[in-house]
Scaffold this motif. Structure first.
Motif, PDB file in Angstrom:
ATOM      1  N   ALA A  49      26.050  10.770  26.848  1.00  0.00           N
ATOM      2  CA  ALA A  49      24.893  12.005  26.853  1.00  0.00           C
ATOM      3  C   ALA A  49      25.324  13.278  27.968  1.00  0.00           C
ATOM      4  O   ALA A  49      24.614  13.833  28.038  1.00  0.00           O
ATOM      5  CB  ALA A  49      23.825  11.362  27.051  1.00  0.00           C
ATOM      6  N   VAL A  50      26.385  13.128  28.340  1.00  0.00           N
ATOM      7  CA  VAL A  50      27.011  14.292  29.337  1.00  0.00           C
ATOM      8  C   VAL A  50      26.955  15.475  28.479  1.00  0.00           C
ATOM      9  O   VAL A  50      27.501  15.476  27.481  1.00  0.00           O
ATOM     10  CB  VAL A  50      28.177  14.145  30.011  1.00  0.00           C
ATOM     11  CG1 VAL A  50      28.560  15.264  30.668  1.00  0.00           C
ATOM     12  CG2 VAL A  50      28.187  12.578  30.719  1.00  0.00           C
ATOM     13  N   ASP A  51      26.208  16.203  29.147  1.00  0.00           N
ATOM     14  CA  ASP A  51      25.935  17.834  28.409  1.00  0.00           C
ATOM     15  C   ASP A  51      27.319  18.377  28.087  1.00  0.00           C
ATOM     16  O   ASP A  51      28.280  18.364  28.991  1.00  0.00           O
ATOM     17  CB  ASP A  51      25.469  18.765  29.309  1.00  0.00           C
ATOM     18  CG  ASP A  51      24.946  20.111  28.685  1.00  0.00           C
ATOM     19  OD1 ASP A  51      25.829  21.276  28.612  1.00  0.00           O
ATOM     20  OD2 ASP A  51      23.826  20.020  27.862  1.00  0.00           O
ATOM     21  N   ARG A  94      35.677  14.524  38.649  1.00  0.00           N
ATOM     22  CA  ARG A  94      34.750  14.689  37.447  1.00  0.00           C
ATOM     23  C   ARG A  94      33.798  13.664  37.622  1.00  0.00           C
ATOM     24  O   ARG A  94      32.533  13.897  37.227  1.00  0.00           O
ATOM     25  CB  ARG A  94      35.464  14.762  36.428  1.00  0.00           C
ATOM     26  CG  ARG A  94      34.925  14.970  34.996  1.00  0.00           C
ATOM     27  CD  ARG A  94      35.757  14.719  33.662  1.00  0.00           C
ATOM     28  NE  ARG A  94      35.170  14.591  32.468  1.00  0.00           N
ATOM     29  CZ  ARG A  94      34.749  15.701  31.949  1.00  0.00           C
ATOM     30  NH1 ARG A  94      34.973  16.806  32.248  1.00  0.00           N
ATOM     31  NH2 ARG A  94      34.176  15.489  30.714  1.00  0.00           N
ATOM     32  N   LEU A  95      34.072  12.426  37.850  1.00  0.00           N
ATOM     33  CA  LEU A  95      33.548  11.381  37.882  1.00  0.00           C
ATOM     34  C   LEU A  95      32.170  11.545  38.918  1.00  0.00           C
ATOM     35  O   LEU A  95      31.061  10.984  38.534  1.00  0.00           O
ATOM     36  CB  LEU A  95      34.058  10.130  38.253  1.00  0.00           C
ATOM     37  CG  LEU A  95      33.497   8.789  38.218  1.00  0.00           C
ATOM     38  CD1 LEU A  95      32.613   8.340  36.987  1.00  0.00           C
ATOM     39  CD2 LEU A  95      34.370   7.465  38.898  1.00  0.00           C
ATOM     40  N   ARG A  96      32.464  12.053  40.097  1.00  0.00           N
ATOM     41  CA  ARG A  96      31.563  11.992  41.080  1.00  0.00           C
ATOM     42  C   ARG A  96      30.544  13.531  40.988  1.00  0.00           C
ATOM     43  O   ARG A  96      29.359  13.170  41.493  1.00  0.00           O
ATOM     44  CB  ARG A  96      32.153  12.130  42.742  1.00  0.00           C
ATOM     45  CG  ARG A  96      31.506  12.126  43.491  1.00  0.00           C
ATOM     46  CD  ARG A  96      32.069  11.985  44.851  1.00  0.00           C
ATOM     47  NE  ARG A  96      33.243  12.811  45.232  1.00  0.00           N
ATOM     48  CZ  ARG A  96      33.179  14.281  45.889  1.00  0.00           C
ATOM     49  NH1 ARG A  96      32.036  14.132  46.688  1.00  0.00           N
ATOM     50  NH2 ARG A  96      34.053  14.971  45.903  1.00  0.00           N
ATOM     51  N   ARG A  97      31.281  14.374  40.364  1.00  0.00           N
ATOM     52  CA  ARG A  97      30.354  15.555  40.139  1.00  0.00           C
ATOM     53  C   ARG A  97      29.592  15.640  39.115  1.00  0.00           C
ATOM     54  O   ARG A  97      28.420  16.480  38.818  1.00  0.00           O
ATOM     55  CB  ARG A  97      31.194  16.825  40.640  1.00  0.00           C
ATOM     56  CG  ARG A  97      31.872  16.833  41.811  1.00  0.00           C
ATOM     57  CD  ARG A  97      30.793  17.154  42.959  1.00  0.00           C
ATOM     58  NE  ARG A  97      31.686  17.306  44.188  1.00  0.00           N
ATOM     59  CZ  ARG A  97      30.766  17.639  45.488  1.00  0.00           C
ATOM     60  NH1 ARG A  97      29.424  17.648  45.337  1.00  0.00           N
ATOM     61  NH2 ARG A  97      31.591  17.916  46.656  1.00  0.00           N
ATOM     62  N   LEU A  98      30.049  15.109  37.901  1.00  0.00           N
ATOM     63  CA  LEU A  98      29.640  15.451  36.659  1.00  0.00           C
ATOM     64  C   LEU A  98      29.174  13.977  36.058  1.00  0.00           C
ATOM     65  O   LEU A  98      27.905  13.993  35.647  1.00  0.00           O
ATOM     66  CB  LEU A  98      30.466  15.996  35.863  1.00  0.00           C
ATOM     67  CG  LEU A  98      30.029  16.354  34.115  1.00  0.00           C
ATOM     68  CD1 LEU A  98      28.840  17.393  34.337  1.00  0.00           C
ATOM     69  CD2 LEU A  98      31.426  16.930  33.336  1.00  0.00           C
ATOM     70  N   THR A  99      29.954  13.084  35.875  1.00  0.00           N
ATOM     71  CA  THR A  99      29.399  12.042  35.114  1.00  0.00           C
ATOM     72  C   THR A  99      28.392  11.119  35.586  1.00  0.00           C
ATOM     73  O   THR A  99      27.420  10.933  34.932  1.00  0.00           O
ATOM     74  CB  THR A  99      30.592  11.026  34.582  1.00  0.00           C
ATOM     75  OG1 THR A  99      31.783  11.907  34.165  1.00  0.00           O
ATOM     76  CG2 THR A  99      30.503   9.938  33.744  1.00  0.00           C
TER      77      THR A  99
END
Length: 258
Positions: free
Chosen positions: A144-146, A163-168
């Motif tokens: 459901a990540v935008d 990406r994993l740490r900042r977004l997912t």
């Protein structure tokens, strides 16, 4: 400060009211199997002393912590992998649907065959049950990540661990914690079940021993302690969740109509 005190009051109000109702309803009762709460509380003070807590409660908490941590870490790691890779999800989904349909208590005799009857068996039983709510909620959170944020991160070259740490993880955080909350109560149940099968200590073992010896008030005192333990763990979890997801709760509070 006033808001925190009010929230704490609401948290303990209903359990305290239920205990008062139980006390009033059972006072003067003479049932052997459902003794008055006053009798149970008297047994509670006698049974659960420092030695009993060290012998039964602390080992149970240690097994719960180890099994819950193993299930949580495995669930988050596998859930992120499955939720962010479509091909992995298509391959793993049928297997996951099959495995999660098997009730964890049914696996206890099977796990005893290869893990023995020691602490390893109990930890594996707890982990095998707690992994599923965490995994499934993490998968849905990662999916459901935008899409706008995802494309923006890709265009800026944010990949891999960044990406994993900042977004997912931040995007999936609310659903991950929802799975962790469900897993906590399930882990407590599996802790007791695993200790009822083969153990020499633990809260589940103590309750079964009291039942077999027809020490009914002592048995009920163990059940009461189990409920208090679950309440305490849920309260601590809620505090941790609010601290970790304070940005999420802040956004929800800002979005509510005044």
């Amino acid at each position: 400060m006033r808001h925190a005190l009010r929230r704490a009051l609401f948290t303990v109000a209903l359990p305290a009211l239920l205990l008062l109702l139980w006390l009033a309803a059972s006072d003067g009762g003479d049932s052997v199997y459902f003794p008055p709460l006053r009798t149970i509380l008297g047994s509670f003070a006698e049974v659960w002393n420092a030695d009993r807590l060290a012998h039964d409660v602390l080992p149970s908490l240690g097994r719960l912590t180890a099994g819950y941590t193993a299930g949580a870490v495995t669930g988050v790691a596998a859930g992120i992998l499955i939720g962010t890779h479509r091909r992995v999800r298509a391959t793993a989904e049928p297997v996951l649907e099959f495995l999660r349909a098997v009730p964890p208590p049914v696996l206890v005799p099977v796990i005893m065959l290869f893990a023995g009857i020691g602490d390893t068996m109990k930890i594996v039983v707890i982990a095998s049950g707690t992994v599923w709510p965490v995994l499934l909620n993490t998968v849905e959170g990662a999916r459901a990540v935008d899409s706008v944020l995802s494309e923006t991160a890709r265009s800026y070259g944010i990949t891999g661990l960044a990406r994993l740490r900042r977004l997912t993880l931040p995007s999936a955080g609310p659903q991950i914690f929802a799975g962790l909350r469900q897993a906590l109560s399930l882990g407590l149940i599996l802790m007791v079940i695993s200790e009822m099968f083969a153990a020499s200590n633990g809260l589940g073992f103590a309750i079964v021993q009291f039942q077999r010896g027809f020490a009914i008030p002592e048995m009920w005192s163990g059940i009461l302690l189990l409920g208090l333990l679950g309440f305490a763990l849920a309260t601590v979890f809620r505090l941790v969740e609010r601290r970790v997801l304070r940005w999420y709760h802040g956004l929800r509070a800002a979005g509510r109509p005044s």
